[in-house]
Design a protein around this motif. Structure first.
Motif, PDB file in Angstrom:
ATOM      1  N   VAL A 122       5.375   4.538 -10.832  1.00 23.14           N
ATOM      2  CA  VAL A 122       4.628   5.707 -11.323  1.00 23.14           C
ATOM      3  C   VAL A 122       3.473   5.991 -10.385  1.00 23.14           C
ATOM      4  O   VAL A 122       2.859   5.074  -9.838  1.00 23.14           O
ATOM      5  CB  VAL A 122       4.053   5.523 -12.742  1.00 23.14           C
ATOM      6  N   ASP A 123       3.154   7.280 -10.246  1.00 25.93           N
ATOM      7  CA  ASP A 123       2.183   7.700  -9.242  1.00 25.93           C
ATOM      8  C   ASP A 123       1.450   8.948  -9.706  1.00 25.93           C
ATOM      9  O   ASP A 123       2.063   9.994  -9.920  1.00 25.93           O
ATOM     10  CB  ASP A 123       2.958   7.987  -7.941  1.00 25.93           C
ATOM     11  N   GLY A 124       0.126   8.801  -9.856  1.00 29.10           N
ATOM     12  CA  GLY A 124      -0.701   9.964 -10.149  1.00 29.10           C
ATOM     13  C   GLY A 124      -1.574   9.786 -11.384  1.00 29.10           C
ATOM     14  O   GLY A 124      -1.060   9.625 -12.487  1.00 29.10           O
ATOM     15  N   ILE A 175       6.089   4.198   1.625  1.00 27.13           N
ATOM     16  CA  ILE A 175       5.849   5.516   2.217  1.00 27.13           C
ATOM     17  C   ILE A 175       6.487   6.601   1.349  1.00 27.13           C
ATOM     18  O   ILE A 175       7.696   6.602   1.117  1.00 27.13           O
ATOM     19  CB  ILE A 175       6.394   5.566   3.661  1.00 27.13           C
ATOM     20  N   HIS A 176       5.640   7.504   0.856  1.00 30.90           N
ATOM     21  CA  HIS A 176       6.051   8.556  -0.083  1.00 30.90           C
ATOM     22  C   HIS A 176       6.077   9.872   0.674  1.00 30.90           C
ATOM     23  O   HIS A 176       5.029  10.428   1.007  1.00 30.90           O
ATOM     24  CB  HIS A 176       5.045   8.577  -1.250  1.00 30.90           C
ATOM     25  N   LEU A 177       7.285  10.370   0.950  1.00 30.51           N
ATOM     26  CA  LEU A 177       7.432  11.585   1.747  1.00 30.51           C
ATOM     27  C   LEU A 177       7.429  12.827   0.855  1.00 30.51           C
ATOM     28  O   LEU A 177       8.424  13.123   0.180  1.00 30.51           O
ATOM     29  CB  LEU A 177       8.732  11.539   2.557  1.00 30.51           C
ATOM     30  N   MET A 178       6.304  13.541   0.859  1.00 32.38           N
ATOM     31  CA  MET A 178       6.225  14.818   0.122  1.00 32.38           C
ATOM     32  C   MET A 178       6.332  15.929   1.162  1.00 32.38           C
ATOM     33  O   MET A 178       5.354  16.626   1.469  1.00 32.38           O
ATOM     34  CB  MET A 178       4.902  14.878  -0.650  1.00 32.38           C
ATOM     35  N   ILE A 179       7.534  16.050   1.724  1.00 31.35           N
ATOM     36  CA  ILE A 179       7.749  16.981   2.842  1.00 31.35           C
ATOM     37  C   ILE A 179       9.101  17.674   2.677  1.00 31.35           C
ATOM     38  O   ILE A 179       9.995  17.165   1.997  1.00 31.35           O
ATOM     39  CB  ILE A 179       7.717  16.237   4.204  1.00 31.35           C
ATOM     40  N   ILE A 234       0.869  -1.197   0.000  1.00 29.39           N
ATOM     41  CA  ILE A 234       0.000   0.000   0.000  1.00 29.39           C
ATOM     42  C   ILE A 234       0.898   1.237   0.000  1.00 29.39           C
ATOM     43  O   ILE A 234       1.988   1.229   0.578  1.00 29.39           O
ATOM     44  CB  ILE A 234      -0.999   0.076   1.186  1.00 29.39           C
ATOM     45  N   HIS A 235       0.408   2.291  -0.661  1.00 28.23           N
ATOM     46  CA  HIS A 235       1.165   3.525  -0.818  1.00 28.23           C
ATOM     47  C   HIS A 235       0.628   4.541   0.202  1.00 28.23           C
ATOM     48  O   HIS A 235      -0.575   4.808   0.255  1.00 28.23           O
ATOM     49  CB  HIS A 235       0.959   4.025  -2.251  1.00 28.23           C
ATOM     50  N   VAL A 236       1.534   5.062   1.012  1.00 25.57           N
ATOM     51  CA  VAL A 236       1.151   5.968   2.110  1.00 25.57           C
ATOM     52  C   VAL A 236       1.734   7.351   1.812  1.00 25.57           C
ATOM     53  O   VAL A 236       2.956   7.546   1.847  1.00 25.57           O
ATOM     54  CB  VAL A 236       1.695   5.415   3.452  1.00 25.57           C
ATOM     55  N   ASP A 237       0.867   8.305   1.487  1.00 26.96           N
ATOM     56  CA  ASP A 237       1.299   9.650   1.083  1.00 26.96           C
ATOM     57  C   ASP A 237       1.410  10.563   2.290  1.00 26.96           C
ATOM     58  O   ASP A 237       0.402  10.865   2.936  1.00 26.96           O
ATOM     59  CB  ASP A 237       0.279  10.244   0.101  1.00 26.96           C
ATOM     60  N   VAL A 238       2.616  11.033   2.550  1.00 26.69           N
ATOM     61  CA  VAL A 238       2.869  11.918   3.693  1.00 26.69           C
ATOM     62  C   VAL A 238       3.094  13.336   3.159  1.00 26.69           C
ATOM     63  O   VAL A 238       4.005  13.553   2.342  1.00 26.69           O
ATOM     64  CB  VAL A 238       4.106  11.426   4.479  1.00 26.69           C
TER      65      VAL A 238
HETATM   66 ZN    ZN Z   1       2.259   9.242  -3.718  1.00 30.53          ZN
END
Ligand code: ZN
Ligand code: DX5
Length: 224
Positions: free
Chosen positions: A178-180, A65-69, A32-36
Motif C-alpha cells: 500500500v502506498d499513499g 521502484i514505482h514507475l508512474m510513467i 526504500i521506495h523510489v517514485d518515478v
Molecule cells: Zn509510490
C-alpha cells in the motif's frame, strides 16, 4: 510473513539524498521506495535513471521502484540495469502498461520482483489476468503524483477484498503493498486490512526523528 516497512524518498530532502537514505537504512527499514514520475501519466516529474544509477554507490537498502510513467514497457530493463544489484522490485501501473505480459516477463527475467499497481479508481478486476504472474500488487491509497496527500479511506475495503482473493486462490500468491497517506495515526488500520508491504513518505521524512517514527511504526505493524 513479517510486514515490511518502506520509506518513500519522494518526501526526503533531496539536497541530502545520500544522508537521508542512509539514515533510514541505519534505522533498519526493509526497502526504500523510489517514485518515478514523467509529467504525463501523473502531473509531476521526479526521479529518473541517473539518480537510480548514482544511488548504487551509496549502498542503499533494496530499491522498490514505482514507475508512474507512460510506456513503462520501454524503461523497466533500463531502471533495473541502472540500479543493479540493488533493485528488488519494479512496479508498473496497470493503467499505463500496454504490454503487461512481456513487461512482467522482462522484469522477472532479470531476477527482480515484478509488481502491478492500481490507482484508487481502478477496480481489482483490472488485474485478474496478471495476478498469477506478479510478485506484488500495489494498491494506491492516494492519486499518484505527489507525496503528503490524505489517505483515501475507501481503499480499506478494497485491500481487504484483495487479501481475500489472494488467500483463496491456488498457486502464485503475490504480496500486497500500500502506498499513499500512511502515517503513525493510520498505520494500524492499514496493517489490519491484511497488507504485507507498507510505504510511508511524509509519515517518516516529515517527522522530527526518523528512527523513532520507524521504531514506533514497526512496533505497531508487528503487533497486528
Ligand atoms: Zn509510490
Ligand atoms: C505518490 C507516490 C507515493 C508517495 C507517498 O504518487 O507513489 O509513493 O511518495 O508519500 P506519502 O506517504 O507522503 O503519501
Amino acid at each position: 510473513m513479517k510486514k515490511l516497512l518502506v520509506p518513500s524518498i519522494l518526501s526526503c530532502d533531496f539536497a541530502r539524498l545520500k544522508e537521508e537514505i542512509l539514515e533510514v537504512k541505519d534505522a533498519g527499514v526493509d526497502w526504500i521506495h523510489v517514485d518515478v514520475m514523467d509529467g504525463h501519466f501523473v502531473p509531476n516529474i521526479s526521479i529518473g535513471i541517473p539518480i537510480v544509477e548514482a544511488l548504487r554507490s551509496i549502498g542503499p537498502p533494496p530499491m522498490d521502484i514505482h514507475l508512474m510513467i507512460d510506456n513503462p514497457d520501454d524503461y523497466v530493463v533500463k531502471f533495473i540495469e541502472a540500479g543493479e544489484p540493488h533493485v528488488k522490485l519494479i512496479t508498473v501501473q496497470v493503467e499505463s502498461c500496454k504490454l503487461l505480459y512481456s513487461t512482467i516477463a522482462a522484469i522477472k527475467s532479470k531476477g527482480v520482483m515484478a509488481g502491478i499497481a492500481i490507482n484508487p479508481a481502478t477496480p481489482l478486476s483490472a488485474i485478474d489476468q496478471v495476478i498469477d504472474l506478479v510478485d506484488l500488487v500495489l494498491v494506491m491509497t492516494v492519486e499518484p503524483g505527489f507525496g503528503g496527500q490524505k489517505f483515501i479511506s475507501e481503499m480499506i475495503p478494497k485491500i481487504k477484498e484483495l487479501r481475500k482473493i489472494i488467500d483463496n486462490k491456488d498457486g502464485n500468491k503475490p504480496l500486497i503493498e500500500v502506498d499513499g497517506g500512511i502515517k503513525l495515526e493510520n498505520i494500524k488500520e492499514v496493517a489490519e486490512a491484511g497488507v504485507d508491504v507498507i510505504v510511508s513518505g511524509s509519515g517518516i521524512y516529515k517527522s522530527d526523528n526518523y528512527k523513532k517514527t520507524i521504531d514506533e511504526m514497526r512496533g505497531i505493524i508487528n503487533s497486528v
